[in-house]
Enzyme design. Structure first.
Site, PDB file in Angstrom:
ATOM      1  N   ASN A   9      53.998  76.252  17.115  1.00  0.00           N
ATOM      2  CA  ASN A   9      54.446  77.185  16.074  1.00  0.00           C
ATOM      3  C   ASN A   9      53.842  78.562  16.321  1.00  0.00           C
ATOM      4  OD1 ASN A   9      56.284  75.927  14.363  1.00  0.00           O
ATOM      5  ND2 ASN A   9      54.665  74.811  13.286  1.00  0.00           N
ATOM      6  N   HIS A  12      53.765  83.925  19.359  1.00  0.00           N
ATOM      7  CA  HIS A  12      53.663  84.635  20.637  1.00  0.00           C
ATOM      8  C   HIS A  12      54.105  83.741  21.786  1.00  0.00           C
ATOM      9  CE1 HIS A  12      51.608  88.012  18.818  1.00  0.00           C
ATOM     10  NE2 HIS A  12      50.934  87.117  18.113  1.00  0.00           N
ATOM     11  N   ASP A  72      49.484  73.534  26.710  1.00  0.00           N
ATOM     12  CA  ASP A  72      48.137  73.754  26.196  1.00  0.00           C
ATOM     13  C   ASP A  72      47.533  74.798  27.113  1.00  0.00           C
ATOM     14  OD1 ASP A  72      46.321  72.961  24.089  1.00  0.00           O
ATOM     15  OD2 ASP A  72      44.968  72.466  25.712  1.00  0.00           O
ATOM     16  N   SER A  73      46.942  75.802  26.516  1.00  0.00           N
ATOM     17  CA  SER A  73      46.462  76.898  27.335  1.00  0.00           C
ATOM     18  C   SER A  73      45.124  77.376  26.822  1.00  0.00           C
ATOM     19  CB  SER A  73      47.478  78.041  27.317  1.00  0.00           C
ATOM     20  OG  SER A  73      47.809  78.382  25.989  1.00  0.00           O
ATOM     21  N   TYR A 154      43.130  86.334  23.339  1.00  0.00           N
ATOM     22  CA  TYR A 154      42.173  87.112  24.125  1.00  0.00           C
ATOM     23  C   TYR A 154      42.850  88.208  24.955  1.00  0.00           C
ATOM     24  CZ  TYR A 154      39.254  83.091  22.919  1.00  0.00           C
ATOM     25  OH  TYR A 154      38.575  82.111  22.229  1.00  0.00           O
ATOM     26  N   LYS A 175      53.522  91.118  31.503  1.00  0.00           N
ATOM     27  CA  LYS A 175      52.644  89.965  31.308  1.00  0.00           C
ATOM     28  C   LYS A 175      53.321  88.685  31.791  1.00  0.00           C
ATOM     29  CE  LYS A 175      50.190  87.118  28.039  1.00  0.00           C
ATOM     30  NZ  LYS A 175      49.984  86.675  26.677  1.00  0.00           N
ATOM     31  N   ARG A 181      51.244  81.306  31.730  1.00  0.00           N
ATOM     32  CA  ARG A 181      52.420  80.634  31.163  1.00  0.00           C
ATOM     33  C   ARG A 181      53.646  80.907  32.033  1.00  0.00           C
ATOM     34  NH1 ARG A 181      51.294  82.448  26.698  1.00  0.00           N
ATOM     35  NH2 ARG A 181      49.729  80.846  26.308  1.00  0.00           N
TER      36      ARG A 181
HETATM   37  P1  IMP Z   1      46.670  76.242  22.185  1.00  0.00           P
HETATM   38  O1  IMP Z   1      47.698  76.741  21.209  1.00  0.00           O
HETATM   39  O2  IMP Z   1      45.942  75.025  21.742  1.00  0.00           O
HETATM   40  O3  IMP Z   1      47.244  76.107  23.553  1.00  0.00           O
HETATM   41  O4  IMP Z   1      45.538  77.362  22.207  1.00  0.00           O
HETATM   42  C1  IMP Z   1      45.588  78.375  23.099  1.00  0.00           C
HETATM   43  C2  IMP Z   1      44.566  79.442  22.722  1.00  0.00           C
HETATM   44  O5  IMP Z   1      44.154  80.057  23.939  1.00  0.00           O
HETATM   45  C3  IMP Z   1      45.203  80.550  21.895  1.00  0.00           C
HETATM   46  O6  IMP Z   1      44.977  80.395  20.528  1.00  0.00           O
HETATM   47  C4  IMP Z   1      44.514  81.795  22.425  1.00  0.00           C
HETATM   48  O7  IMP Z   1      43.279  81.975  21.798  1.00  0.00           O
HETATM   49  C5  IMP Z   1      44.243  81.449  23.877  1.00  0.00           C
HETATM   50  N1  IMP Z   1      45.373  81.881  24.732  1.00  0.00           N
HETATM   51  C6  IMP Z   1      46.227  81.079  25.424  1.00  0.00           C
HETATM   52  N2  IMP Z   1      47.143  81.813  26.084  1.00  0.00           N
HETATM   53  C7  IMP Z   1      46.864  83.101  25.796  1.00  0.00           C
HETATM   54  C8  IMP Z   1      47.473  84.329  26.177  1.00  0.00           C
HETATM   55  O8  IMP Z   1      48.480  84.404  26.899  1.00  0.00           O
HETATM   56  N3  IMP Z   1      46.890  85.426  25.684  1.00  0.00           N
HETATM   57  C9  IMP Z   1      45.802  85.414  24.876  1.00  0.00           C
HETATM   58  N4  IMP Z   1      45.200  84.303  24.475  1.00  0.00           N
HETATM   59  C10 IMP Z   1      45.729  83.142  24.939  1.00  0.00           C
END
Ligand code: IMP
Length: 194
Positions: A9, A12, A72-73, A154, A175, A181
């Protein structure tokens, strides 16, 4: 046109996926999924599979046949032993990007090595239960102050080696072309089976 359910959800992330995927991307909100998913995996891969399976089970119960994509990132900082890593979204406080960035800056105060990389693990779980996974990375350094757009994670602290500016200063297109991603998605699209 193929319909993909994206197990997120995060507006971004959803907008980045929509820009890069040539298909209809539905978010969790779009499909009426409002359960909490406990992301208690130790790796990006485990967490993305947990998310994909939770959404796939939900769809099955509704009798909907669709493929699910989950990512997951996170940000891994070398001098912090890879932290915040899988805890990126809740490093200081759950989904509080500002507090998470402040903690990161504090942790790096006495470090000379500020090199870091973003990781994105994508799992695509097909309606028949099998899945494929791909990983993308992008490298850079953590700035000493926020630079550019502060609205996503970040981004404003990450000075990209590729772009020679922070992700917060980059356009969406710039980006996406070099991001973790973007790179993971490119690999997914290059797979014979995707
Ligand atoms: P996820 O939603 O559990 O994958 O959490 C990923 C978290 O990693 C996000 O809430 C951000 O804090 C950080 N993150 C992942 N990708 C990005 C990006 O492209 N830009 C900035 N922060 C990112």
């Amino acid at each position: 046109m193929e319909k993909i359910i994206l197990a997120s959800n995060n507006k971004h992330k959803i907008s980045e996926f929509r820009q890069m995927l040539n298909c209809e991307v539905l978010s969790l909100e779009d499909i009426g999924f409002n359960q909490e998913i406990i992301e208690d995996g130790k790796t990006f891969f485990e967490n993305s599979l947990i998310k994909a399976k939770a959404v796939s089970n939900f769809l099955k119960k509704q009798g909907i046949v669709a493929n699910v994509i989950a990512d997951d990132s996170g940000l891994c900082v070398n001098s912090l032993g890879g932290q915040p890593g899988v805890y990126s979204a809740r490093y200081a406080a759950e989904h509080d990007d500002k507090a998470n960035r402040q903690k990161l800056l504090q942790q790096l105060e006495d470090k000379s090595d500020r090199s870091a990389y973003f990781v994105c693990m994508i799992v695509k779980l097909f309606s028949d239960g099998h899945y494929v996974s791909v990983e993308g990375r992008t490298y850079g350094n953590i700035l000493t102050e926020e630079t550019g757009d502060t609205s996503f994670g970040y981004d404003c602290l990450f000075f990209s080696d590729d772009l020679k500016k922070s992700f917060g200063q980059a356009t969406k297109e710039e980006k996406n072309a070099v991001s973790h991603r973007g790179r993971a998605l490119k690999k997914l699209l290059e797979l014979k089976e995707n």
